[in-house]
Design a protein around this motif. Structure first.
Motif, mmCIF file in Angstrom:
data_model
loop_
_atom_site.group_PDB
_atom_site.id
_atom_site.type_symbol
_atom_site.label_atom_id
_atom_site.label_comp_id
_atom_site.label_asym_id
_atom_site.label_seq_id
_atom_site.Cartn_x
_atom_site.Cartn_y
_atom_site.Cartn_z
ATOM 1 N N MET A 1 2.619 0.634 6.722
ATOM 2 C CA MET A 1 2.016 -0.138 6.819
ATOM 3 C C MET A 1 1.611 0.063 4.455
ATOM 4 N N ALA A 2 1.643 1.491 4.315
ATOM 5 C CA ALA A 2 1.944 1.438 2.727
ATOM 6 C C ALA A 2 3.139 0.696 1.807
ATOM 7 N N LEU A 3 3.906 1.171 2.603
ATOM 8 C CA LEU A 3 5.238 0.452 2.105
ATOM 9 C C LEU A 3 6.038 -1.065 2.545
ATOM 10 N N PHE A 4 4.975 -2.150 3.390
ATOM 11 C CA PHE A 4 4.908 -3.277 3.388
ATOM 12 C C PHE A 4 3.670 -3.869 2.354
ATOM 13 N N ASP A 5 2.783 -2.983 1.738
ATOM 14 C CA ASP A 5 1.814 -3.567 1.077
ATOM 15 C C ASP A 5 2.302 -3.139 -0.176
ATOM 16 N N LEU A 6 3.212 -1.942 -0.295
ATOM 17 C CA LEU A 6 3.753 -1.909 -1.591
ATOM 18 C C LEU A 6 4.541 -2.991 -1.927
ATOM 19 N N LEU A 7 5.901 -3.081 -1.252
ATOM 20 C CA LEU A 7 6.825 -4.327 -1.145
ATOM 21 C C LEU A 7 6.133 -5.255 -1.444
ATOM 22 N N PRO B 1 0.877 6.408 1.187
ATOM 23 C CA PRO B 1 0.785 6.813 3.000
ATOM 24 C C PRO B 1 -0.077 7.472 3.236
ATOM 25 N N GLY B 2 -1.061 7.738 4.016
ATOM 26 C CA GLY B 2 -2.094 8.523 4.425
ATOM 27 C C GLY B 2 -3.033 7.657 4.151
ATOM 28 N N LYS B 3 -3.191 7.347 3.297
ATOM 29 C CA LYS B 3 -4.643 6.300 2.324
ATOM 30 C C LYS B 3 -4.596 4.836 3.533
ATOM 31 N N PRO B 4 -5.953 4.179 3.181
ATOM 32 C CA PRO B 4 -5.889 3.250 3.251
ATOM 33 C C PRO B 4 -5.362 2.111 1.860
ATOM 34 N N VAL B 5 -4.479 1.414 2.755
ATOM 35 C CA VAL B 5 -4.135 0.350 1.436
ATOM 36 C C VAL B 5 -4.478 -1.510 1.859
ATOM 37 N N ARG B 6 -4.008 -2.196 0.719
ATOM 38 C CA ARG B 6 -4.385 -3.075 0.662
ATOM 39 C C ARG B 6 -4.186 -4.227 2.965
ATOM 40 N N GLY B 7 -4.810 -4.145 3.946
ATOM 41 C CA GLY B 7 -4.119 -4.687 4.925
ATOM 42 C C GLY B 7 -4.147 -4.029 5.903
ATOM 43 N N SER B 8 -4.836 -2.480 5.700
ATOM 44 C CA SER B 8 -4.189 -1.816 6.683
ATOM 45 C C SER B 8 -5.394 -0.516 6.737
ATOM 46 N N ARG B 9 -6.413 0.111 7.117
ATOM 47 C CA ARG B 9 -6.739 1.269 6.898
ATOM 48 C C ARG B 9 -6.367 1.962 7.790
ATOM 49 N N SER B 10 -4.781 2.208 8.474
ATOM 50 C CA SER B 10 -4.573 2.926 9.021
ATOM 51 C C SER B 10 -3.934 3.886 7.981
ATOM 52 N N GLY B 11 -2.964 3.407 7.218
ATOM 53 C CA GLY B 11 -2.591 4.772 6.335
ATOM 54 C C GLY B 11 -1.454 4.894 6.230
ATOM 55 N N GLN B 12 -0.790 3.805 7.817
ATOM 56 C CA GLN B 12 1.101 4.572 8.427
ATOM 57 C C GLN B 12 1.534 4.162 7.559
ATOM 58 N N PRO B 13 2.745 4.969 7.092
ATOM 59 C CA PRO B 13 3.532 4.614 6.301
ATOM 60 C C PRO B 13 4.575 3.425 5.566
ATOM 61 N N ALA C 1 2.511 -10.474 5.365
ATOM 62 C CA ALA C 1 3.254 -11.608 6.335
ATOM 63 C C ALA C 1 4.629 -10.567 7.188
ATOM 64 N N MET C 2 5.362 -9.348 6.619
ATOM 65 C CA MET C 2 5.748 -8.149 7.384
ATOM 66 C C MET C 2 5.031 -7.847 8.199
ATOM 67 N N GLY C 3 4.100 -7.400 8.387
ATOM 68 C CA GLY C 3 2.760 -6.739 9.576
ATOM 69 C C GLY C 3 2.585 -7.890 10.716
ATOM 70 N N ILE C 4 3.173 -9.227 10.523
ATOM 71 C CA ILE C 4 3.407 -10.005 11.417
ATOM 72 C C ILE C 4 3.933 -9.216 12.087
ATOM 73 N N ILE C 5 4.849 -9.998 11.721
ATOM 74 C CA ILE C 5 6.523 -10.130 12.192
ATOM 75 C C ILE C 5 6.081 -8.594 13.059
ATOM 76 N N TRP C 6 5.997 -7.390 12.763
ATOM 77 C CA TRP C 6 6.663 -5.944 12.415
ATOM 78 C C TRP C 6 5.710 -6.189 14.136
ATOM 79 N N HIS C 7 4.617 -6.473 14.525
ATOM 80 C CA HIS C 7 3.410 -6.493 15.445
ATOM 81 C C HIS C 7 4.146 -7.369 16.603
ATOM 82 N N LEU C 8 4.597 -9.112 16.396
ATOM 83 C CA LEU C 8 4.927 -9.466 17.151
ATOM 84 C C LEU C 8 5.586 -9.599 17.794
ATOM 85 N N SER C 9 7.027 -8.248 16.864
ATOM 86 C CA SER C 9 7.832 -7.651 17.572
ATOM 87 C C SER C 9 7.887 -6.964 19.548
#
Lengths: 111, 111
Positions: free
Chosen positions: B20-26, B6-18, A31-39
């Motif tokens: 995205m890791a934060l969004f996965d965690l939260l 951060p830095g590793k693939p996370v649920r929802g993203s392979r890029s490992g951008q911080p 959900a947050m990823g989608i918002i982030w992207h659409l921004s």
DNA sequence: AGCTTTGCTACACTAAATGTAGTGAAAGAT
DNA sequence: ATCTTTCACTACATTTAGTGTAGCAAAGCT
């Protein structure tokens, strides 16, 4: 599937407090990823799918419908886009981008 | 289970951008709720369980461990508490409380 | 010694997300 | 006009995440 409605029990809370409904909504995968992207501007279903890499079309479709019901996203001629409400929300999420980098750095240094 | 690093693939993203890791965690169930609750002061496992109403002890335990690994929460003599990092994060989440109320109001009026 | 509280673990069940395949509609090329 | 792409999904089987109830060992109180 219903989106988390303030005032009604949501996943994780029976109280229905707005903040809990919001946390439920934003807490669903991507959900947050989608918002982030659409921004960054409107995007098509495919664009979102590509951006989200590992999202399944099933989930993307659900998430979009929920965000539309929550008035954060609308469908436009150029694809899906943030509503004014969505933009407002993004503005509050925005500082997390910078913060996440520092957090990542800190984790790396002190592991 | 590993926490989103951060830095590793996370649920929802392979890029490992911080971010995205934060969004996965939260984005995991009740993560933001736990932070929200602990911002008011340290709390025990049982206090968190009561606050979260519908969380299962299994999930609460997982979530706590993840948040500890992410350096957002620590165990203290008075129970679990936010670290300085956790406090910082909360400060960025804080405006969402007020905003969520307006959002809820708006949804109610225009349904 | 017995009772309570705390911080869990076990486990069976349900819900959510993934991944692959495929479908119907619209646009573009031949 | 038909052929091919692209697009926005839907279907469905599998995997992963979360729930709910029960219970247990350790610490504190009386």
């Amino acid at each position: 599937m219903a989106f988390p409605t303030p005032g009604k029990p949501v996943r994780g809370s029976r109280s229905g407090q707005p903040i809990m409904a919001l946390f439920d909504l934003l807490g669903r995968s991507w959900a947050m990823g989608i918002i982030w992207h659409l921004s960054a501007g409107p995007g098509t279903f495919r664009a979102l799918q590509e951006y989200c890499e590992t999202i399944s079309p099933t989930t993307l479709n659900k998430r979009i419908k929920e965000l539309i019901q929550a008035r954060m996203v609308t469908k436009t001629l150029e694809g899906y886009a943030l509503t004014e409400t969505g933009e407002e929300l993004f503005k509050m999420l925005f500082p997390l981008g910078k913060w996440a980098k520092d957090w990542a750095q800190n984790l790396k240094e002190n592991k």
